[in-house]
Design a protein around this motif. Sequence first.
Motif, short mmCIF file in Angstrom:
data_model
loop_
_atom_site.label_atom_id
_atom_site.label_comp_id
_atom_site.label_asym_id
_atom_site.label_seq_id
_atom_site.Cartn_x
_atom_site.Cartn_y
_atom_site.Cartn_z
N VAL A 170 0.81 -1.22 0.00
CA VAL A 170 0.00 0.00 0.00
C VAL A 170 0.85 1.27 0.00
O VAL A 170 0.33 2.35 -0.30
CB VAL A 170 -0.96 0.03 1.21
N THR A 171 2.13 1.17 0.32
CA THR A 171 2.96 2.38 0.43
C THR A 171 3.01 3.19 -0.86
O THR A 171 2.94 4.43 -0.81
CB THR A 171 4.38 2.02 0.90
N PRO A 172 3.16 2.58 -2.06
CA PRO A 172 3.14 3.42 -3.28
C PRO A 172 1.86 4.22 -3.43
O PRO A 172 1.89 5.37 -3.88
CB PRO A 172 3.30 2.39 -4.41
N PHE A 173 0.73 3.64 -3.05
CA PHE A 173 -0.54 4.35 -3.17
C PHE A 173 -0.65 5.44 -2.09
O PHE A 173 -1.21 6.51 -2.34
CB PHE A 173 -1.69 3.36 -3.03
N ALA A 174 -0.11 5.15 -0.91
CA ALA A 174 -0.09 6.18 0.14
C ALA A 174 0.78 7.36 -0.29
O ALA A 174 0.45 8.52 -0.02
CB ALA A 174 0.42 5.59 1.45
N LEU A 175 1.89 7.06 -0.97
CA LEU A 175 2.76 8.14 -1.45
C LEU A 175 2.06 8.98 -2.51
O LEU A 175 2.23 10.20 -2.57
CB LEU A 175 4.07 7.56 -2.00
N THR A 176 1.23 8.34 -3.33
CA THR A 176 0.40 9.11 -4.27
C THR A 176 -0.54 10.02 -3.51
O THR A 176 -0.77 11.17 -3.90
CB THR A 176 -0.38 8.16 -5.17
N GLY A 177 -1.11 9.52 -2.41
CA GLY A 177 -1.97 10.35 -1.57
C GLY A 177 -1.21 11.54 -0.99
O GLY A 177 -1.75 12.65 -0.90
N ILE A 178 0.04 11.32 -0.60
CA ILE A 178 0.86 12.42 -0.08
C ILE A 178 1.10 13.46 -1.17
O ILE A 178 1.05 14.67 -0.92
CB ILE A 178 2.19 11.88 0.47
N ARG A 179 1.35 13.00 -2.40
CA ARG A 179 1.52 13.93 -3.51
C ARG A 179 0.27 14.76 -3.73
O ARG A 179 0.34 15.97 -3.98
CB ARG A 179 1.87 13.17 -4.79
N GLY A 227 3.74 28.87 -6.04
CA GLY A 227 3.52 27.91 -7.11
C GLY A 227 4.76 27.09 -7.41
O GLY A 227 4.68 25.86 -7.60
N VAL A 228 5.91 27.74 -7.44
CA VAL A 228 7.17 27.02 -7.68
C VAL A 228 7.44 26.05 -6.54
O VAL A 228 7.91 24.92 -6.75
CB VAL A 228 8.33 28.01 -7.85
N LEU A 229 7.15 26.47 -5.30
CA LEU A 229 7.35 25.60 -4.15
C LEU A 229 6.47 24.35 -4.26
O LEU A 229 6.95 23.22 -4.03
CB LEU A 229 7.02 26.37 -2.86
N GLY A 230 5.20 24.53 -4.61
CA GLY A 230 4.31 23.39 -4.78
C GLY A 230 4.75 22.48 -5.91
O GLY A 230 4.72 21.25 -5.79
N PHE A 231 5.18 23.08 -7.03
CA PHE A 231 5.65 22.29 -8.17
C PHE A 231 6.89 21.48 -7.80
O PHE A 231 7.01 20.30 -8.14
CB PHE A 231 5.96 23.22 -9.35
N ALA A 232 7.83 22.12 -7.09
CA ALA A 232 9.06 21.44 -6.70
C ALA A 232 8.77 20.28 -5.75
O ALA A 232 9.36 19.20 -5.87
CB ALA A 232 10.02 22.42 -6.05
N ALA A 235 7.18 17.46 -7.82
CA ALA A 235 8.18 16.81 -8.67
C ALA A 235 9.14 15.97 -7.85
O ALA A 235 9.52 14.86 -8.26
CB ALA A 235 8.95 17.87 -9.46
N GLY A 236 9.52 16.46 -6.66
CA GLY A 236 10.42 15.69 -5.80
C GLY A 236 9.78 14.40 -5.32
O GLY A 236 10.42 13.34 -5.32
N LEU A 237 8.52 14.46 -4.92
CA LEU A 237 7.82 13.26 -4.48
C LEU A 237 7.62 12.28 -5.64
O LEU A 237 7.70 11.06 -5.45
CB LEU A 237 6.47 13.64 -3.87
N GLU A 238 7.38 12.81 -6.83
CA GLU A 238 7.22 11.94 -8.00
C GLU A 238 8.51 11.21 -8.32
O GLU A 238 8.51 10.01 -8.61
CB GLU A 238 6.77 12.77 -9.20
N GLN A 239 9.65 11.91 -8.24
CA GLN A 239 10.94 11.27 -8.46
C GLN A 239 11.24 10.24 -7.40
O GLN A 239 11.77 9.16 -7.68
CB GLN A 239 12.05 12.33 -8.50
N LEU A 240 10.88 10.57 -6.13
CA LEU A 240 11.07 9.61 -5.04
C LEU A 240 10.27 8.34 -5.30
O LEU A 240 10.76 7.22 -5.10
CB LEU A 240 10.66 10.25 -3.71
N VAL A 244 12.03 4.71 -5.63
CA VAL A 244 11.81 3.69 -4.60
C VAL A 244 10.86 2.60 -5.07
O VAL A 244 11.03 1.43 -4.74
CB VAL A 244 11.25 4.36 -3.32
N PHE A 245 9.85 3.01 -5.87
CA PHE A 245 8.86 2.05 -6.33
C PHE A 245 8.85 2.00 -7.85
O PHE A 245 7.79 2.11 -8.49
CB PHE A 245 7.46 2.42 -5.81
N GLY A 246 10.01 1.83 -8.43
CA GLY A 246 10.12 1.79 -9.89
C GLY A 246 9.36 0.64 -10.51
O GLY A 246 8.94 0.71 -11.66
N TRP A 247 9.15 -0.44 -9.71
CA TRP A 247 8.42 -1.59 -10.25
C TRP A 247 6.98 -1.23 -10.58
O TRP A 247 6.39 -1.82 -11.48
CB TRP A 247 8.46 -2.74 -9.25
N THR A 248 6.40 -0.26 -9.85
CA THR A 248 5.03 0.13 -10.16
C THR A 248 4.96 0.81 -11.51
O THR A 248 4.00 0.63 -12.26
CB THR A 248 4.47 1.06 -9.07
#
Length: 256
Positions: A170-179, A227-232, A235-240, A244-248
């Motif tokens: 469930v962690t990859p989906f929780a990370l999507t929720g955090i994003r 806006g730049v802060l939110g975008f950054a 983008a950082g969470l997406e890269q993470l 970490v979950f490249g298999w998804t």
Amino acid sequence: MSAVVLRLSGFAGALLAWEAVGRSDLFLEGYFPPPSEVFPQVVAMLGDQSFLLDLIATTLSVAIGLAIATAIAMPLGMMLAHSPLMRAASRSVLEFLRPMPPVALVPLAVLWIGGGPESKIGLAVFASLWPIFYNTMYAVDEVEPLLLATARSCGYGPGRMMLRVVLPSVTPFALTGIRLATPIALSVVISVEMLTGTSGGLGGAILVAATGVTRMDQVLAIVVVAGVLGFAAHAGLEQLQRRVFGWTVAEREAAR
């Protein structure tokens, strides 16, 4: 055409449209300054120590709010997903609380915990809970039954099952929720800072720039920084998530 080129062309088109509208006669002079006037203000503000402190205050409030919301929402989502009785009993309460606008709770938060950083962090937690919680809860429902059956056959108890099988799933989906929760938390924190005027941050800076002799160039400059802060952050969470979950990502591409 690559995704990067498309994104840059879209950004450039938005800036050109903003410049054209800002220089037109649609608005009174100074009410909607074009980017050619706003971006120099951004550069000037980033060299101002007091503004940098405001930026840090907002960033820390958002980060703390997201961390607390994650620590609450993930265990709660996993627990309710595994208990149909508790899930049914709590559904009405959760569905009642979820639509509440966090900004409308500012007076109550100020009365309870004061107008300092605690109130904006608390409301950021409240606003961020829901995407993380629901992503986690529904992700538990989608855990592969074969994994659960295999773990049971290997003698896994409920606690070990939760940590070794359910949590990694469930962690990859929780990370999507955090994003999804990150821009919500950012907008709530800035709004609370504007409404209280006592906890600094980017919202406090907007309030100062909009009070008295209104400086819309400074107001829009702060909005651009937000806006730049939110975008950054997104983008950082997406890269993470990709690292970490490249298999998804690989599974999704294979499914396509």
